[in-house]
Design an enzyme around this catalytic site. Structure first.
Site, PDB file in Angstrom:
ATOM      1  N   CYS A 213      33.291  48.031  38.408  1.00  0.00           N
ATOM      2  CA  CYS A 213      34.703  48.376  38.288  1.00  0.00           C
ATOM      3  C   CYS A 213      35.502  47.084  38.402  1.00  0.00           C
ATOM      4  O   CYS A 213      35.037  46.032  37.981  1.00  0.00           O
ATOM      5  CB  CYS A 213      35.105  49.398  39.353  1.00  0.00           C
ATOM      6  SG  CYS A 213      34.919  48.796  41.047  1.00  0.00           S
ATOM      7  N   ARG A 214      36.654  47.146  38.980  1.00  0.00           N
ATOM      8  CA  ARG A 214      37.487  45.944  39.104  1.00  0.00           C
ATOM      9  C   ARG A 214      37.031  45.074  40.271  1.00  0.00           C
ATOM     10  O   ARG A 214      36.840  43.878  40.126  1.00  0.00           O
ATOM     11  CB  ARG A 214      38.950  46.351  39.279  1.00  0.00           C
ATOM     12  CG  ARG A 214      39.898  45.179  39.382  1.00  0.00           C
ATOM     13  CD  ARG A 214      41.357  45.664  39.384  1.00  0.00           C
ATOM     14  NE  ARG A 214      42.253  44.541  39.510  1.00  0.00           N
ATOM     15  CZ  ARG A 214      42.741  44.102  40.668  1.00  0.00           C
ATOM     16  NH1 ARG A 214      42.404  44.709  41.787  1.00  0.00           N
ATOM     17  NH2 ARG A 214      43.544  43.071  40.702  1.00  0.00           N
TER      18      ARG A 214
END
Length: 144
Positions: free
Chosen positions: A106-107
């Site tokens: 993800c981020r």
């Protein structure tokens, strides 16, 4: 009165000795026990060590960020599957092989850890979470 104080002191000292001995005994038991297994049914690796995983021929790379984040740049070959959608419907339509290696990111690594947990609960067996997320990635990203 002095005898009573002396008796109280002996009792306190004895209790302290027993407590100390007990804690040392429990610590020795923990050292002798087999090492604890990783409680997570998936593995987490630093994203800097992800190149071989991402290059594996049969690996499915899942970007669990939102579609908007994905569109701004993602790892080559990644599929956008936001973590919020993992429990919507039948995931086996998109990911039929529960034995195939899944690489999730993800981020920053928080949503991918959540996704790894969900995927594990759904029966997927070979899950790798990329720690640090795409923010830790120093390679190229694509916007295809």
């Amino acid at each position: 009165m002095e005898q009573l104080l002396l008796l109280a002191a002996v009792i306190c000292f004895g209790a302290a000795v027993l407590k100390f001995a007990g804690s040392r005994f429990r610590a020795a038991e923990r050292r002798d026990a087999a090492p604890a297994k990783n409680r997570e049914p998936w593995r987490t690796v630093p994203i800097q060590e992800a190149a071989p995983l991402l290059a594996a021929e049969n690996a499915v790379i899942l970007d669990v960020r939102t579609q908007e984040e994905f569109d701004q740049g993602h790892l080559a070959g990644a599929v956008c599957l936001p973590v919020e959608t993992l429990t919507d419907g039948d995931l086996t339509v998109l990911l039929p092989d529960k034995h195939a290696p899944l690489v999730v990111y993800c981020r920053t690594g928080h949503r991918s850890a959540e996704a790894a947990q969900i995927l594990s609960e759904l029966g997927y067996e070979d899950i790798t979470d990329l720690a640090g997320g795409i923010l830790a990635w120093d390679g190229e990203t694509v916007t295809d």
